[in-house]
Motif scaffolding. Structure first.
Motif, mmCIF file in Angstrom:
data_model
loop_
_atom_site.group_PDB
_atom_site.id
_atom_site.type_symbol
_atom_site.label_atom_id
_atom_site.label_comp_id
_atom_site.label_asym_id
_atom_site.label_seq_id
_atom_site.Cartn_x
_atom_site.Cartn_y
_atom_site.Cartn_z
ATOM 1 N N HIS A 1 0.952 -1.359 -0.046
ATOM 2 C CA HIS A 1 0.099 0.114 0.046
ATOM 3 C C HIS A 1 0.799 1.252 -0.132
ATOM 4 O O HIS A 1 0.351 2.278 -0.381
ATOM 5 N N TYR A 2 2.257 1.109 0.530
ATOM 6 C CA TYR A 2 3.083 2.463 0.400
ATOM 7 C C TYR A 2 3.186 2.690 -0.957
ATOM 8 O O TYR A 2 3.049 3.801 -1.369
ATOM 9 N N PHE A 3 3.669 1.882 -1.887
ATOM 10 C CA PHE A 3 4.046 2.052 -3.124
ATOM 11 C C PHE A 3 2.684 2.514 -3.836
ATOM 12 O O PHE A 3 2.836 3.634 -4.638
ATOM 13 N N GLU A 4 1.583 2.259 -3.448
ATOM 14 C CA GLU A 4 0.234 2.847 -4.392
ATOM 15 C C GLU A 4 0.046 4.044 -3.809
ATOM 16 O O GLU A 4 -0.341 4.864 -4.691
ATOM 17 N N GLU A 5 0.099 4.279 -2.394
ATOM 18 C CA GLU A 5 -0.369 5.560 -1.883
ATOM 19 C C GLU A 5 0.458 6.722 -1.935
ATOM 20 O O GLU A 5 0.136 7.840 -2.361
ATOM 21 N N TYR A 6 1.724 6.353 -1.756
ATOM 22 C CA TYR A 6 2.640 7.614 -1.789
ATOM 23 C C TYR A 6 3.633 7.849 -2.968
ATOM 24 O O TYR A 6 4.232 8.569 -3.103
ATOM 25 N N CYS A 7 3.860 6.608 -3.811
ATOM 26 C CA CYS A 7 4.496 6.605 -5.176
ATOM 27 C C CYS A 7 3.246 6.781 -6.299
ATOM 28 O O CYS A 7 4.076 7.052 -7.338
ATOM 29 N N GLY A 8 2.336 6.477 -6.239
ATOM 30 C CA GLY A 8 1.319 6.304 -7.174
ATOM 31 C C GLY A 8 1.770 5.171 -8.144
ATOM 32 O O GLY A 8 1.332 5.333 -9.360
ATOM 33 N N VAL A 9 2.048 3.970 -7.614
ATOM 34 C CA VAL A 9 2.590 2.894 -8.676
ATOM 35 C C VAL A 9 1.605 1.760 -8.446
ATOM 36 O O VAL A 9 1.658 1.284 -7.183
ATOM 37 N N PRO A 10 0.631 1.388 -9.390
ATOM 38 C CA PRO A 10 -0.004 0.113 -8.845
ATOM 39 C C PRO A 10 0.594 -1.047 -8.701
ATOM 40 O O PRO A 10 1.937 -1.286 -8.696
ATOM 41 N N GLU A 11 0.059 -2.025 -7.754
ATOM 42 C CA GLU A 11 0.664 -3.196 -7.436
ATOM 43 C C GLU A 11 1.367 -4.025 -8.451
ATOM 44 O O GLU A 11 2.468 -4.669 -8.490
ATOM 45 N N ALA A 12 0.697 -4.206 -9.611
ATOM 46 C CA ALA A 12 1.227 -4.974 -10.746
ATOM 47 C C ALA A 12 2.426 -4.369 -11.261
ATOM 48 O O ALA A 12 3.147 -5.196 -11.723
ATOM 49 N N TYR A 13 2.843 -3.102 -10.996
ATOM 50 C CA TYR A 13 4.126 -2.313 -11.456
ATOM 51 C C TYR A 13 5.423 -2.140 -10.465
ATOM 52 O O TYR A 13 6.219 -1.547 -10.675
ATOM 53 N N ILE A 14 5.099 -2.694 -9.311
ATOM 54 C CA ILE A 14 5.832 -2.406 -8.071
ATOM 55 C C ILE A 14 7.276 -3.118 -8.459
ATOM 56 O O ILE A 14 8.317 -2.200 -8.350
ATOM 57 N N SER A 15 7.506 -4.087 -9.101
ATOM 58 C CA SER A 15 8.765 -4.733 -9.227
ATOM 59 C C SER A 15 9.471 -3.852 -10.468
ATOM 60 O O SER A 15 10.529 -3.726 -10.424
#
Length: 252
Positions: free
Chosen positions: A197-211
């Motif tokens: 949720h950190y990457f999604e909320e603070y970086c604006g990156v969807p879960e599928a694109y975290i890597s």
């Protein structure tokens, strides 16, 4: 004779041009676990790569004779040479097998236990703990070499092996694979350092694109030192800073 020679040269040049043509290869990664999201697909010849989507699909630019390398934390790596048959296949599929982690052997005791803690502790025979230190033996201080490092050592262990594998490009390829493996480990460390949720909320990156986002961040020279420092606040600020640049890179 000259006419035949010219025809041969023209045919050879034409064949070489065809072989060097670049194509977009579309395919799908298949595995028993069906967890084929974000498998790395690397073109070793061009030093470029992509990751698969949630269905395992990928598209990458290739030429005949180039080598593709499929890797992921949960699967055994696979290297494939691009052929005309692969390019002509409209439903090209790559099958990956899960990595098998060997578990330590479990020994069952023959000691009869009665369920009373104080009595059972006295009835269990204890053996002294043996280690290199208490036996007075020299201890290894360096970490064990990785699979990639062992392959490089084997390919360059003797003068003849070093010469052959340098000339045929095998040593260069192994070193490149070692670099990619190190990068994969750095990306995994980055993924495990923060919650999804950190990457999604603070970086604006969807879960599928975290890597994919962390691969992008790993190109920054500041990334690796921040991981070693284990300072989550600084790493938090770094990821948040890279978020807009990644969205611009993705043209979102």
């Amino acid at each position: 004779m000259i006419k035949h020679l010219l025809i041969f040269i023209l045919l050879f040049v034409n064949f070489t041009c065809i072989a060097q043509n670049s194509f977009e290869l579309s395919g799908r990664v298949i595995a028993q676990t069906r967890d084929t999201l974000e498998v790395s697909v690397l073109n070793l010849s061009r030093e470029t790569g992509v990751v698969t989507n949630e269905k395992g699909d990928f598209k990458i630019d290739v030429s005949i004779g180039e080598n593709l390398y499929f890797s992921s934390i949960q699967f055994e790596p696979l290297e494939v040479e691009v052929t005309s048959t692969i390019l002509e296949d409209p439903n090209y599929m790559v099958f990956l097998f899960p990595k098998i982690n060997e578990l330590q052997e479990v020994l069952l005791s023959s000691v009869d236990l009665i369920g009373i803690e104080e009595t059972d502790i006295k009835n269990i025979p204890l053996q002294p703990y043996l280690s290199a230190a208490n036996l007075g033996l020299p201890q290894a201080t360096k970490p064990l070499p990785t699979i990639e490092e062992r392959r490089i050592y084997t390919a360059s262990s003797g003068p003849l092996d070093l010469l052959i594998n340098t000339l045929n490009g095998e040593l260069k390829k192994l070193r490149k694979l070692n670099e990619w493996a190190k990068l994969d480990r750095l990306v995994v460390q980055g993924e495990q350092a923060m919650a999804v949720h950190y990457f999604e909320e603070y970086c604006g990156v969807p879960e599928a694109y975290i890597s994919d986002f962390i691969y992008f961040c790993a190109q920054d020279d500041r990334y690796k030192p921040l991981l070693k420092q284990q300072d989550k606040l600084k790493l938090f600020e770094f990821f948040e800073e890279k978020g807009p640049a990644y969205k611009e890179f993705r043209q979102w």
